[in-house]
Scaffold this motif. Structure first.
Motif, PDB file in Angstrom:
ATOM      1  N   PHE A  78      -0.592  -9.120   4.986  1.00  0.00           N
ATOM      2  CA  PHE A  78      -1.101  -7.743   5.015  1.00  0.00           C
ATOM      3  C   PHE A  78      -2.581  -7.814   5.354  1.00  0.00           C
ATOM      4  O   PHE A  78      -3.282  -8.738   4.907  1.00  0.00           O
ATOM      5  CB  PHE A  78      -0.918  -7.074   3.649  1.00  0.00           C
ATOM      6  CG  PHE A  78       0.524  -6.870   3.260  1.00  0.00           C
ATOM      7  CD1 PHE A  78       1.207  -5.721   3.650  1.00  0.00           C
ATOM      8  CD2 PHE A  78       1.201  -7.819   2.523  1.00  0.00           C
ATOM      9  CE1 PHE A  78       2.544  -5.530   3.303  1.00  0.00           C
ATOM     10  CE2 PHE A  78       2.531  -7.642   2.173  1.00  0.00           C
ATOM     11  CZ  PHE A  78       3.207  -6.492   2.573  1.00  0.00           C
ATOM     12  N   ALA A  79      -3.058  -6.841   6.142  1.00  0.00           N
ATOM     13  CA  ALA A  79      -4.478  -6.830   6.516  1.00  0.00           C
ATOM     14  C   ALA A  79      -5.020  -5.413   6.429  1.00  0.00           C
ATOM     15  O   ALA A  79      -4.296  -4.439   6.658  1.00  0.00           O
ATOM     16  CB  ALA A  79      -4.647  -7.350   7.938  1.00  0.00           C
ATOM     17  N   TYR A  80      -6.319  -5.322   6.106  1.00  0.00           N
ATOM     18  CA  TYR A  80      -6.982  -4.020   6.111  1.00  0.00           C
ATOM     19  C   TYR A  80      -8.408  -4.196   6.639  1.00  0.00           C
ATOM     20  O   TYR A  80      -9.083  -5.177   6.324  1.00  0.00           O
ATOM     21  CB  TYR A  80      -7.026  -3.407   4.700  1.00  0.00           C
ATOM     22  CG  TYR A  80      -7.658  -2.033   4.709  1.00  0.00           C
ATOM     23  CD1 TYR A  80      -6.926  -0.923   5.125  1.00  0.00           C
ATOM     24  CD2 TYR A  80      -8.998  -1.860   4.372  1.00  0.00           C
ATOM     25  CE1 TYR A  80      -7.511   0.329   5.197  1.00  0.00           C
ATOM     26  CE2 TYR A  80      -9.591  -0.600   4.435  1.00  0.00           C
ATOM     27  CZ  TYR A  80      -8.833   0.495   4.855  1.00  0.00           C
ATOM     28  OH  TYR A  80      -9.419   1.730   4.936  1.00  0.00           O
ATOM     29  N   LYS A 113     -11.661   3.147  13.538  1.00  0.00           N
ATOM     30  CA  LYS A 113     -11.115   3.411  12.208  1.00  0.00           C
ATOM     31  C   LYS A 113     -10.592   2.140  11.559  1.00  0.00           C
ATOM     32  O   LYS A 113     -10.096   1.235  12.232  1.00  0.00           O
ATOM     33  CB  LYS A 113      -9.951   4.403  12.331  1.00  0.00           C
ATOM     34  CG  LYS A 113     -10.396   5.848  12.458  1.00  0.00           C
ATOM     35  CD  LYS A 113      -9.183   6.755  12.369  1.00  0.00           C
ATOM     36  CE  LYS A 113      -9.620   8.222  12.280  1.00  0.00           C
ATOM     37  NZ  LYS A 113      -8.446   9.099  12.289  1.00  0.00           N
ATOM     38  N   ASP A 114     -10.654   2.116  10.207  1.00  0.00           N
ATOM     39  CA  ASP A 114      -9.996   1.040   9.459  1.00  0.00           C
ATOM     40  C   ASP A 114      -8.488   1.177   9.638  1.00  0.00           C
ATOM     41  O   ASP A 114      -7.964   2.293   9.689  1.00  0.00           O
ATOM     42  CB  ASP A 114     -10.321   1.161   7.962  1.00  0.00           C
ATOM     43  CG  ASP A 114     -11.772   0.784   7.681  1.00  0.00           C
ATOM     44  OD1 ASP A 114     -12.374   0.103   8.536  1.00  0.00           O
ATOM     45  OD2 ASP A 114     -12.299   1.163   6.620  1.00  0.00           O
ATOM     46  N   GLU A 115      -7.803   0.036   9.711  1.00  0.00           N
ATOM     47  CA  GLU A 115      -6.341   0.083   9.865  1.00  0.00           C
ATOM     48  C   GLU A 115      -5.670  -0.826   8.845  1.00  0.00           C
ATOM     49  O   GLU A 115      -6.267  -1.785   8.361  1.00  0.00           O
ATOM     50  CB  GLU A 115      -5.938  -0.287  11.302  1.00  0.00           C
ATOM     51  CG  GLU A 115      -6.480  -1.620  11.760  1.00  0.00           C
ATOM     52  CD  GLU A 115      -6.237  -1.906  13.248  1.00  0.00           C
ATOM     53  OE1 GLU A 115      -5.912  -0.980  14.007  1.00  0.00           O
ATOM     54  OE2 GLU A 115      -6.386  -3.076  13.627  1.00  0.00           O
ATOM     55  N   LEU A 116      -4.408  -0.490   8.542  1.00  0.00           N
ATOM     56  CA  LEU A 116      -3.615  -1.257   7.587  1.00  0.00           C
ATOM     57  C   LEU A 116      -2.454  -1.886   8.356  1.00  0.00           C
ATOM     58  O   LEU A 116      -1.691  -1.181   9.018  1.00  0.00           O
ATOM     59  CB  LEU A 116      -3.085  -0.317   6.493  1.00  0.00           C
ATOM     60  CG  LEU A 116      -2.152  -0.912   5.428  1.00  0.00           C
ATOM     61  CD1 LEU A 116      -2.817  -2.052   4.675  1.00  0.00           C
ATOM     62  CD2 LEU A 116      -1.716   0.178   4.450  1.00  0.00           C
ATOM     63  N   LEU A 117      -2.364  -3.221   8.284  1.00  0.00           N
ATOM     64  CA  LEU A 117      -1.362  -3.947   9.075  1.00  0.00           C
ATOM     65  C   LEU A 117      -0.408  -4.737   8.189  1.00  0.00           C
ATOM     66  O   LEU A 117      -0.766  -5.170   7.090  1.00  0.00           O
ATOM     67  CB  LEU A 117      -2.053  -4.949  10.026  1.00  0.00           C
ATOM     68  CG  LEU A 117      -3.192  -4.454  10.904  1.00  0.00           C
ATOM     69  CD1 LEU A 117      -3.767  -5.604  11.721  1.00  0.00           C
ATOM     70  CD2 LEU A 117      -2.720  -3.328  11.826  1.00  0.00           C
ATOM     71  N   LEU A 169      -8.438  -7.723  -5.190  1.00  0.00           N
ATOM     72  CA  LEU A 169      -8.944  -8.492  -4.048  1.00  0.00           C
ATOM     73  C   LEU A 169      -9.425  -7.461  -3.036  1.00  0.00           C
ATOM     74  O   LEU A 169      -8.709  -7.124  -2.090  1.00  0.00           O
ATOM     75  CB  LEU A 169      -7.818  -9.351  -3.442  1.00  0.00           C
ATOM     76  CG  LEU A 169      -7.262 -10.499  -4.297  1.00  0.00           C
ATOM     77  CD1 LEU A 169      -6.070 -11.135  -3.611  1.00  0.00           C
ATOM     78  CD2 LEU A 169      -8.330 -11.548  -4.565  1.00  0.00           C
ATOM     79  N   ASP A 170     -10.595  -6.918  -3.282  1.00  0.00           N
ATOM     80  CA  ASP A 170     -11.122  -5.809  -2.488  1.00  0.00           C
ATOM     81  C   ASP A 170     -10.939  -6.075  -0.991  1.00  0.00           C
ATOM     82  O   ASP A 170     -11.303  -7.145  -0.537  1.00  0.00           O
ATOM     83  CB  ASP A 170     -12.616  -5.631  -2.835  1.00  0.00           C
ATOM     84  CG  ASP A 170     -13.159  -4.350  -2.252  1.00  0.00           C
ATOM     85  OD1 ASP A 170     -12.532  -3.302  -2.477  1.00  0.00           O
ATOM     86  OD2 ASP A 170     -14.186  -4.419  -1.565  1.00  0.00           O
ATOM     87  N   PRO A 171     -10.346  -5.234  -0.171  1.00  0.00           N
ATOM     88  CA  PRO A 171      -9.954  -3.838  -0.406  1.00  0.00           C
ATOM     89  C   PRO A 171      -8.523  -3.650  -0.968  1.00  0.00           C
ATOM     90  O   PRO A 171      -8.006  -2.546  -0.938  1.00  0.00           O
ATOM     91  CB  PRO A 171     -10.031  -3.263   1.001  1.00  0.00           C
ATOM     92  CG  PRO A 171      -9.595  -4.410   1.880  1.00  0.00           C
ATOM     93  CD  PRO A 171     -10.108  -5.649   1.224  1.00  0.00           C
ATOM     94  N   PHE A 172      -7.887  -4.745  -1.431  1.00  0.00           N
ATOM     95  CA  PHE A 172      -6.523  -4.628  -1.963  1.00  0.00           C
ATOM     96  C   PHE A 172      -6.560  -4.629  -3.487  1.00  0.00           C
ATOM     97  O   PHE A 172      -7.239  -5.457  -4.093  1.00  0.00           O
ATOM     98  CB  PHE A 172      -5.664  -5.822  -1.521  1.00  0.00           C
ATOM     99  CG  PHE A 172      -5.546  -5.975  -0.030  1.00  0.00           C
ATOM    100  CD1 PHE A 172      -4.598  -5.264   0.680  1.00  0.00           C
ATOM    101  CD2 PHE A 172      -6.386  -6.843   0.665  1.00  0.00           C
ATOM    102  CE1 PHE A 172      -4.487  -5.412   2.062  1.00  0.00           C
ATOM    103  CE2 PHE A 172      -6.285  -7.001   2.040  1.00  0.00           C
ATOM    104  CZ  PHE A 172      -5.336  -6.273   2.737  1.00  0.00           C
ATOM    105  N   LYS A 173      -5.811  -3.711  -4.085  1.00  0.00           N
ATOM    106  CA  LYS A 173      -5.611  -3.764  -5.533  1.00  0.00           C
ATOM    107  C   LYS A 173      -4.105  -3.970  -5.726  1.00  0.00           C
ATOM    108  O   LYS A 173      -3.302  -3.140  -5.297  1.00  0.00           O
ATOM    109  CB  LYS A 173      -6.076  -2.456  -6.181  1.00  0.00           C
ATOM    110  CG  LYS A 173      -6.053  -2.536  -7.703  1.00  0.00           C
ATOM    111  CD  LYS A 173      -6.526  -1.262  -8.367  1.00  0.00           C
ATOM    112  CE  LYS A 173      -6.401  -1.417  -9.877  1.00  0.00           C
ATOM    113  NZ  LYS A 173      -6.556  -0.162 -10.584  1.00  0.00           N
TER     114      LYS A 173
END
Length: 551
Positions: free
Chosen positions: A23-25, A2-6, A130-134
């Motif tokens: 931050f990381a995704y 799974k994708d994770e958000l750190l 900044l895909d995946p961050f908005k």
């Protein structure tokens, strides 16, 4: 997988200063990263020769190909101060609002780095994709122009990173806190809030710049002679207050200190400070009567090289101060600065100057949220998870208790290097990134345990000794050794030198110096001999340098 958000703080958690957050995704091993802020802290007397300290970015430098950008919340040094030192290792885009961008450009200019291609200016309340961050910038209030919180939207949920903030109902300069948008964000749902902990022990509200202005106007109105006001140059609202109070009390104003001029210029460039009286040059201010001038200067923390220290010690070329003048310290004492600040204030009082500070009058409000401000922010945002940052451990642990009081389901306690998995699943610290500090030593970044720092500490505590020994082709000592020493408490120099020469000759007689290896062995033996001799004679163990010269 799974994708994770750190989330991972590399600086600013467990200390106040040098903020650096990641931050990381993405899937494990394929994360995309963003960095929020890249700040410094200032060294104290325990580190001779060191001015700046910043987080070690090694962990993210290794992943720089996946670093999408550095997002800056505001222009305080503990949030942008390391950028020109560390950016060359990262070479990524930088995002900042106009005022912050002006100050960033200057930092790069000093280093002769052209950053134009990489620096992206974001309008207030603007967005960055900044895909995946908005990322959405949210206007807050703080003790500097254009402070921003960040709403970071990811496929796993929304994070609100507050940066530094308070709730100031009358900030005087810049917009009020965008509470409507914060409430909307709360209603839309916030997975995690990364929040400022600095004033968690202070009850009530942080207070308003307008209240400080009213109080300062009263104080200045009652003073009869020259007024010198010291404050943080970056607090443009306080700067505007000084101009306002000068005008209202029939005085001229003069700016003293490089930072004051730099910030004034940057604020003007961004369209602020348009309706204030023109400051006059400190050289011209000398001609103005004492009761008709206000000097606004740097040095509110007793910094040795700042304008106020130079004025008080009569070494400033243009500004002097005399009996019955007044100095207003319109700032708080930053912990660690008490000693030098009280020394400065004592000197002023001794010289018959009136000292006005937050201890005696209402001359300052903090830029960070007190407990009631925090309560309001939690009511608006209603996060599922709270991560306290921007504080020492005692602040962050208290903030954890507060978050539990506010019924936050998952508060998470962190320190520098902790990697928090915010999603999927219950937020928790699940790994550790390498973290640490780098010191700016001259113009080099060095590690905490660098030899240069150890040597300087040793020299500052124990003194220095240099021994030069001339060796003949046959391997004998030629004449007497040449001795130099500094910082040793020696009264009878001749006797000390005689004892050293005796000890050195005795040691060298036991060596036949035919090979390099024997040379090194002799140097080691001589260091031990000289250190013992110095210890017996002075009680000190100096830093020793031995030179062998073949003739």
């Amino acid at each position: 997988m799974k994708d994770e958000l750190l989330f991972c703080p590399l600086g600013g958690s467990g200390e106040i200063g040098m903020n650096m957050n990641l931050f990381a995704y993405g899937k494990p091993g394929e994360h995309k990263w963003i960095m929020v802020d890249i700040g410094v802290t200032f060294a104290d007397d325990t580190l001779p020769g060191i001015d700046l300290i910043y987080p070690d970015p090694g962990f993210i430098v290794d992943k720089k190909d996946d670093l999408l950008g550095i997002i800056l919340t505001h222009a305080h040094e503990d949030h942008i101060g390391a950028i020109a030192h560390l950016w060359p290792q990262l070479k990524c885009k930088i995002f900042a609002t106009p005022f912050t961008a002006v100050l960033i450009k200057e930092k790069f200019k000093e280093k002769n780095i052209d950053v134009t291609k990489f620096l992206k200016i974001v309008q207030l309340n603007g967005t960055v994709n900044l895909d995946p961050f908005k990322i959405e910038y949210i206007t807050l209030t703080h003790s500097i122009l254009e402070p921003n919180g960040l709403r970071i939207e990811t496929p796993a949920g929304v994070i609100l990173h507050t940066g530094d903030w308070k709730i100031d109902p009358e900030p005087l300069i810049g917009e009020k806190i965008n509470s409507d948008r914060l409430k909307e964000i709360g209603n839309e749902g916030v997975l995690a809030m990364i929040c400022d902990s600095t004033n968690v022990f202070s009850m009530g509200k942080a207070g308003s710049e307008l209240d400080v202005r009213k109080s300062l106007l009263n104080i200045m109105g009652s003073l009869k002679k020259r007024i010198v006001m010291a404050s943080f140059a970056s607090n443009v609202a306080r700067m505007e207050t000084a101009f306002y109070c000068a005008e209202k009390t029939g005085r001229q104003i003069s700016l003293v200190g490089r930072s004051m001029h730099r910030i004034f210029k940057a604020a003007r460039q961004c369209g602020y400070l348009k309706n204030v009286i023109e400051p006059i040059d400190a050289r011209d201010a000398k001609k103005i009567a004492r009761e008709k001038i206000v000097y606004l200067c740097t040095g509110s923390q007793g910094e040795p090289m700042a304008a106020l220290m130079r004025i008080s010690s009569n070494t400033h070329p243009d500004v002097f101060i005399e009996k019955d003048d007044a100095v207003i310290f319109s700032s708080k004492i930053i912990p660690g600065n008490e000693k030098k600040l009280y020394k400065l204030q004592n000197q002023l009082v001794k010289d018959g100057v009136e000292v006005i500070s937050e201890e005696s009058e209402f001359v300052h409000v903090s830029g960070h949220p007190n407990r009631d401000d925090l309560r309001e922010m939690y009511d608006w945002v209603k996060p599922q998870c709270a991560v306290p940052v921007h504080g020492e451990h005692r602040h962050m642990i208290e903030h954890m208790k507060f978050a539990k009081e506010m019924k936050v389901p998952h508060p998470v306690q962190v320190e520098n290097g902790d990697i928090v998995k915010l999603a999927p699943g219950k937020p928790h610290v699940f790994d550790k990134a390498p973290s640490g500090r780098l010191y700016l030593d001259g113009n080099m970044s060095v590690e905490e345990d660098a030899q240069s720092i150890k040597d300087r500490k040793n020299i500052s505590a124990n003194g220095y000794m240099e021994v030069t020994i001339l060796i003949t082709a046959k391997g004998n000592i030629h004449k007497r050794p040449v001795l130099t020493f500094r910082g040793l408490p020696v009264y009878d120099v001749d006797e000390f030198i005689y004892e050293l020469e005796e000890a050195i000759e005795k040691t060298t007689r036991t060596f036949s110096i035919k090979s390099k290896k024997q040379e090194f062995n002799l140097i080691d033996a001589l260091k031990i001999t000289c250190r013992k001799c110095a210890k017996d004679f002075t009680g000190k163990r100096p830093f020793i340098n031995i030179n062998l010269v073949r003739i």
